[in-house]
Design a protein around this motif. Structure first.
Motif, PDB file in Angstrom:
ATOM      1  N   LEU A  51     -29.409  31.241 -26.868  1.00  0.00           N
ATOM      2  CA  LEU A  51     -27.821  31.826 -26.721  1.00  0.00           C
ATOM      3  C   LEU A  51     -27.456  31.157 -25.376  1.00  0.00           C
ATOM      4  CD1 LEU A  51     -28.149  35.291 -28.182  1.00  0.00           C
ATOM      5  CD2 LEU A  51     -27.583  33.133 -29.214  1.00  0.00           C
ATOM      6  N   ASP A  52     -28.010  30.063 -24.648  1.00  0.00           N
ATOM      7  CA  ASP A  52     -27.489  29.884 -23.365  1.00  0.00           C
ATOM      8  C   ASP A  52     -26.073  29.110 -23.605  1.00  0.00           C
ATOM      9  OD1 ASP A  52     -29.749  30.726 -22.067  1.00  0.00           O
ATOM     10  OD2 ASP A  52     -30.774  28.829 -22.189  1.00  0.00           O
ATOM     11  N   HIS A  53     -25.825  28.312 -24.502  1.00  0.00           N
ATOM     12  CA  HIS A  53     -24.604  27.841 -24.589  1.00  0.00           C
ATOM     13  C   HIS A  53     -23.447  28.655 -24.801  1.00  0.00           C
ATOM     14  CE1 HIS A  53     -22.478  23.873 -24.831  1.00  0.00           C
ATOM     15  NE2 HIS A  53     -21.714  24.329 -25.890  1.00  0.00           N
ATOM     16  N   VAL A  54     -24.124  29.749 -25.641  1.00  0.00           N
ATOM     17  CA  VAL A  54     -22.858  30.743 -26.106  1.00  0.00           C
ATOM     18  C   VAL A  54     -22.494  31.675 -24.643  1.00  0.00           C
ATOM     19  CG1 VAL A  54     -22.353  32.902 -27.513  1.00  0.00           C
ATOM     20  CG2 VAL A  54     -23.808  31.047 -28.371  1.00  0.00           C
ATOM     21  N   ILE A  55     -23.440  31.834 -23.766  1.00  0.00           N
ATOM     22  CA  ILE A  55     -23.351  32.330 -22.763  1.00  0.00           C
ATOM     23  C   ILE A  55     -22.254  31.716 -21.793  1.00  0.00           C
ATOM     24  CG2 ILE A  55     -24.320  33.348 -20.603  1.00  0.00           C
ATOM     25  CD1 ILE A  55     -26.650  34.320 -22.309  1.00  0.00           C
ATOM     26  N   GLU A  56     -22.673  30.477 -21.621  1.00  0.00           N
ATOM     27  CA  GLU A  56     -21.853  29.507 -20.954  1.00  0.00           C
ATOM     28  C   GLU A  56     -20.250  29.343 -21.373  1.00  0.00           C
ATOM     29  OE1 GLU A  56     -23.383  25.909 -21.134  1.00  0.00           O
ATOM     30  OE2 GLU A  56     -25.414  26.391 -19.831  1.00  0.00           O
ATOM     31  N   ASN A  57     -19.961  29.371 -22.644  1.00  0.00           N
ATOM     32  CA  ASN A  57     -18.828  29.434 -23.050  1.00  0.00           C
ATOM     33  C   ASN A  57     -17.893  30.786 -22.855  1.00  0.00           C
ATOM     34  OD1 ASN A  57     -19.242  26.801 -24.084  1.00  0.00           O
ATOM     35  ND2 ASN A  57     -19.174  27.451 -26.302  1.00  0.00           N
ATOM     36  N   LEU A  58     -18.768  31.706 -23.106  1.00  0.00           N
ATOM     37  CA  LEU A  58     -18.206  33.040 -22.871  1.00  0.00           C
ATOM     38  C   LEU A  58     -17.739  33.191 -21.369  1.00  0.00           C
ATOM     39  CD1 LEU A  58     -20.444  35.651 -25.011  1.00  0.00           C
ATOM     40  CD2 LEU A  58     -18.130  34.793 -25.346  1.00  0.00           C
ATOM     41  N   ALA A  59     -18.278  32.637 -20.142  1.00  0.00           N
ATOM     42  CA  ALA A  59     -18.297  32.713 -19.096  1.00  0.00           C
ATOM     43  C   ALA A  59     -16.848  31.942 -18.802  1.00  0.00           C
ATOM     44  CB  ALA A  59     -19.463  32.216 -18.078  1.00  0.00           C
ATOM     45  N   GLU A  60     -16.628  30.946 -19.425  1.00  0.00           N
ATOM     46  CA  GLU A  60     -15.539  30.083 -19.375  1.00  0.00           C
ATOM     47  C   GLU A  60     -14.577  30.706 -19.879  1.00  0.00           C
ATOM     48  OE1 GLU A  60     -16.433  26.334 -21.145  1.00  0.00           O
ATOM     49  OE2 GLU A  60     -18.083  25.615 -19.791  1.00  0.00           O
ATOM     50  N   VAL A  61     -14.447  31.365 -20.807  1.00  0.00           N
ATOM     51  CA  VAL A  61     -13.449  32.245 -21.274  1.00  0.00           C
ATOM     52  C   VAL A  61     -12.976  33.200 -20.538  1.00  0.00           C
ATOM     53  CG1 VAL A  61     -12.514  33.672 -23.295  1.00  0.00           C
ATOM     54  CG2 VAL A  61     -14.004  31.456 -23.787  1.00  0.00           C
ATOM     55  N   TYR A  62     -13.962  34.022 -20.055  1.00  0.00           N
ATOM     56  CA  TYR A  62     -13.723  35.282 -19.013  1.00  0.00           C
ATOM     57  C   TYR A  62     -13.008  34.583 -17.718  1.00  0.00           C
ATOM     58  CZ  TYR A  62     -14.155  39.469 -16.351  1.00  0.00           C
ATOM     59  OH  TYR A  62     -13.811  40.555 -15.465  1.00  0.00           O
ATOM     60  N   GLN A  63     -13.368  33.387 -17.258  1.00  0.00           N
ATOM     61  CA  GLN A  63     -12.803  32.953 -16.139  1.00  0.00           C
ATOM     62  C   GLN A  63     -11.560  32.491 -16.383  1.00  0.00           C
ATOM     63  OE1 GLN A  63     -14.957  29.478 -14.792  1.00  0.00           O
ATOM     64  NE2 GLN A  63     -14.326  29.693 -12.464  1.00  0.00           N
ATOM     65  N   VAL A  64     -10.859  32.338 -17.415  1.00  0.00           N
ATOM     66  CA  VAL A  64      -9.713  31.815 -17.849  1.00  0.00           C
ATOM     67  C   VAL A  64      -8.833  33.098 -18.011  1.00  0.00           C
ATOM     68  CG1 VAL A  64      -8.051  30.843 -19.464  1.00  0.00           C
ATOM     69  CG2 VAL A  64      -9.970  29.698 -18.759  1.00  0.00           C
ATOM     70  N   TYR A  65      -9.224  34.136 -18.802  1.00  0.00           N
ATOM     71  CA  TYR A  65      -8.487  35.239 -18.728  1.00  0.00           C
ATOM     72  C   TYR A  65      -8.814  36.418 -17.980  1.00  0.00           C
ATOM     73  CZ  TYR A  65      -7.137  33.087 -23.238  1.00  0.00           C
ATOM     74  OH  TYR A  65      -6.745  32.051 -24.010  1.00  0.00           O
ATOM     75  N   ASP A  67     -10.586  39.001 -18.377  1.00  0.00           N
ATOM     76  CA  ASP A  67     -10.468  40.389 -19.055  1.00  0.00           C
ATOM     77  C   ASP A  67     -11.023  40.112 -20.396  1.00  0.00           C
ATOM     78  OD1 ASP A  67      -9.404  42.756 -20.890  1.00  0.00           O
ATOM     79  OD2 ASP A  67      -9.995  43.331 -18.992  1.00  0.00           O
ATOM     80  N   TRP A  68     -12.140  40.710 -20.923  1.00  0.00           N
ATOM     81  CA  TRP A  68     -12.618  40.383 -22.314  1.00  0.00           C
ATOM     82  C   TRP A  68     -11.537  40.924 -23.326  1.00  0.00           C
ATOM     83  CZ3 TRP A  68     -16.265  37.408 -22.277  1.00  0.00           C
ATOM     84  CH2 TRP A  68     -17.453  37.460 -21.463  1.00  0.00           C
ATOM     85  N   GLY A  69     -10.727  42.065 -23.321  1.00  0.00           N
ATOM     86  CA  GLY A  69      -9.839  42.533 -24.293  1.00  0.00           C
ATOM     87  C   GLY A  69      -8.637  41.272 -24.210  1.00  0.00           C
ATOM     88  N   ASN A  70      -8.102  40.874 -23.021  1.00  0.00           N
ATOM     89  CA  ASN A  70      -7.128  39.897 -23.212  1.00  0.00           C
ATOM     90  C   ASN A  70      -7.643  38.735 -23.714  1.00  0.00           C
ATOM     91  OD1 ASN A  70      -5.503  41.978 -21.626  1.00  0.00           O
ATOM     92  ND2 ASN A  70      -6.056  40.989 -19.771  1.00  0.00           N
ATOM     93  N   ALA A  71      -8.714  38.410 -23.513  1.00  0.00           N
ATOM     94  CA  ALA A  71      -9.190  36.968 -24.158  1.00  0.00           C
ATOM     95  C   ALA A  71      -9.192  37.210 -25.444  1.00  0.00           C
ATOM     96  CB  ALA A  71     -10.756  36.546 -23.554  1.00  0.00           C
TER      97      ALA A  71
END
Length: 555
Positions: A51-65, A67-71
């Motif tokens: 799941l390394d690629h999934v974690i990298e994508n989630l980190a990029e999403v969090y960096q933009v928003y 906040d998890w709820g906002n994302a």
């Protein structure tokens, strides 16, 4: 009441067997319990590495928003159309699965793009290569982004046919079915098959590990941190694939139980055989030792235990054999003691009886000479009994000692004066030279020792011979030497000097009133006083008596 005894071999057998069984049972139980508790987590940890690629994508999403709820909310609002009442809830629950699917497609695309750049990494079948190229072309046109996970969908969700079928766009080989894809020019929603079922077991947690979205999990979860700028912003959780309640898990653990039971059975029978051999190994020498002690209790002191072992039982058998030898020697000595004592008492008693009977029959008159002869026999008996009593007291450690500080050389000189007439009568020349010192001794006992040594020299030195008395001393001890001239002694006779009732010349000592106990008693008294009396060949040709006492002696 008779109490049933448990033999030591059986005790040893049961102890070894029980100990091995306890160790095996605890080991197998701990192994099984540890497997049930930790194996599932181990499998989940291994799966988390995928799941390394999934974690990298989630980190990029969090960096933009930030906040998890906002994302999640912002990405759901990207869908066009009017949502049904439950569409938002469905997409919220499905958001993490979609992120996993996007990461899977991106990884698939990257791996096959690399293979197309390096043709040697793919199969040489031209048809297969053509299908892969077409598939990659379609994936490239419709490749989703982690920032737009629902691209290709529209509200309401019910208008998207077969949205949740994971095999819609795949053929039987697992590749994208290009014939089922819509026309080019418009980005389509594509799902990848989840062969490992990871998407259905994912859950997202915040930095404090509070559940956000995904599959709520009550059991143990494997966590991987999501990092942004070297800072943890959340955790991706994965439920173990092995569940103790499902059929596959039950079958797996049942197989493990069978293997563990097989190991347990083999351990049990191995320990059974080992315990039996060990018990037998110890049983035989113990039985031999038991038989040896029984022989000793029955008076068979010549019996020897044969246990050829280099361990404690071997040492014990050697000690038992040594004890048997000592007991045999003591028994022999006791019998010799009784025989010698009865013999020594019998001779003067027989003489007394004969003289008294002769007087009763009138054969012999009761003259002073005859009474003097009888008194001599009584004196001999008295001395014999006194010596026997003294020896018995020494053996029982009951001989009373009264210590005082004395000069031993003065006592030797005093005894020499008392024996001067005896030496003259035996026609012996006496020379004496020595030095005194201070010793803590029993005065009377020391006189008795010196008198016995001088009397012995008179009895065993031929007429016209000589006796030399001298001393030696150092810082530790004071030594008295009494040397006499022949007749000499053989090595065998010298070895027996000091034994009870032993006489080198029985006729000579009887004629001079010896009992054969003087030197034996002197040796015992010397030991009681803390000294040592030894015998050797004299430079004058006869016997040398060496009497040694340490100077530091406690009264």
């Amino acid at each position: 009441m008779n109490i049933r005894r448990i033999p030591i071999a059986l005790r040893l057998f049961l102890t070894v067997l029980f100990t091995t069984l306890v160790i095996t049972t605890v080991s197998v139980g701990v192994l099984h319990l540890n497997m049930q508790r930790n194996f599932t987590k181990y499998v989940a940890d291994v799966e988390m590495q995928k799941l390394d690629h999934v974690i990298e994508n989630l980190a990029e999403v969090y960096q933009v928003y930030d906040d998890w709820g906002n994302a999640i909310q912002a990405q759901i609002l990207q869908i066009e159309g009017e949502a049904a009442p439950d569409d938002y809830d469905r997409l919220s629950r499905w958001w993490l699965r979609r992120q996993y699917d996007i990461a899977l497609q991106q990884r698939y695309f990257q791996e096959h793009t690399l293979a197309s750049v390096a043709p040697a990494l793919v199969e040489s079948d031209p048809v297969q290569r053509e299908v892969n190229e077409e598939e990659l072309r379609i994936l490239a046109l419709n490749l989703p982004s982690q920032f737009q996970p629902f691209d290709g969908l529209k509200f309401p969700l019910s208008s998207n046919q077969n949205l949740f079928r994971t095999d819609r766009n795949k053929n039987e080989n697992g590749n994208v079915n290009v014939n089922d894809m819509p026309a080019a020019g418009k980005k389509q929603f594509i799902q990848m098959p989840d062969r490992l079922g990871l998407s259905s077991r994912l859950s997202l947690y915040d930095v404090e590990r509070r559940f956000i979205v995904g599959e709520p999990i009550k059991d143990q979860v494997s966590y991987r941190p999501i990092m942004v700028d070297q800072k943890i912003v959340g955790y991706l959780g994965l439920k173990p694939v092995i569940d103790q309640d499902d059929a596959l898990s039950i079958n797996f653990f049942s197989n493990q139980k069978r293997y563990l039971f097989l190991v347990y059975s083999l351990s049990f029978f191995s320990s059974l055989i080992a315990a039996l051999l060990l018990a037998t190994y110890f049983k035989k020498p113990i039985q031999r030792l038991l038989k040896g002690t029984r022989e000793l209790t029955q008076g068979n002191y010549q019996y020897q235990v044969k246990v050829n072992r280099n361990d404690e039982l071997g040492d014990l058998s050697n000690e038992v054999n040594a004890l048997a030898t000592i007991l045999d020697q003591h028994e022999t000595s006791r019998r010799q003691w009784v025989a010698d004592t009865s013999h020594e008492l019998k001779t003067p008693l027989a003489v007394l009886q004969a003289q008294i009977e002769a007087m009763q029959d009138g054969i012999r008159k009761p003259t002073p000479e005859h009474f003097a002869s009888m008194l001599g026999q009584v004196t001999s008996l008295k001395k014999l009994t006194q010596d026997l009593a003294a020896l018995a007291q020494v053996d029982a450690q009951q001989l009373q000692m009264y210590y005082t500080t004395v000069n031993p050389w003065d006592i030797v000189q005093y005894e020499l004066m008392n024996f001067q007439a005896n030496f003259a009568q035996a026609d012996l020349t006496v020379t004496a030279s020595g030095e005194g010192t201070s010793l803590s001794l029993d005065l009377d006992r020391f006189k008795q020792i010196v008198a016995n040594l001088l009397s012995n020299s008179i009895r065993y030195t031929e007429a016209g011979g000589q006796v030399n008395i001298h001393t030696e001393q150092d810082e530790q001890s004071w030594t008295l030497y009494v040397d006499d001239s022949p007749f000499g002694l053989t090595d065998e006779q010298l070895a027996r000097i000091g034994e009870r009732f032993y006489r080198v010349d029985d006729s000579r000592t009887r004629a001079t009133g010896g009992t054969g106990l003087g030197l034996a008693l002197s040796c015992k008294i010397t030991e009681s006083l803390g000294g040592q009396l030894t015998f050797a060949h004299s430079p004058l040709g006869g016997l040398r008596c060496k009497l040694t006492f340490p100077k530091q002696m406690k009264a």
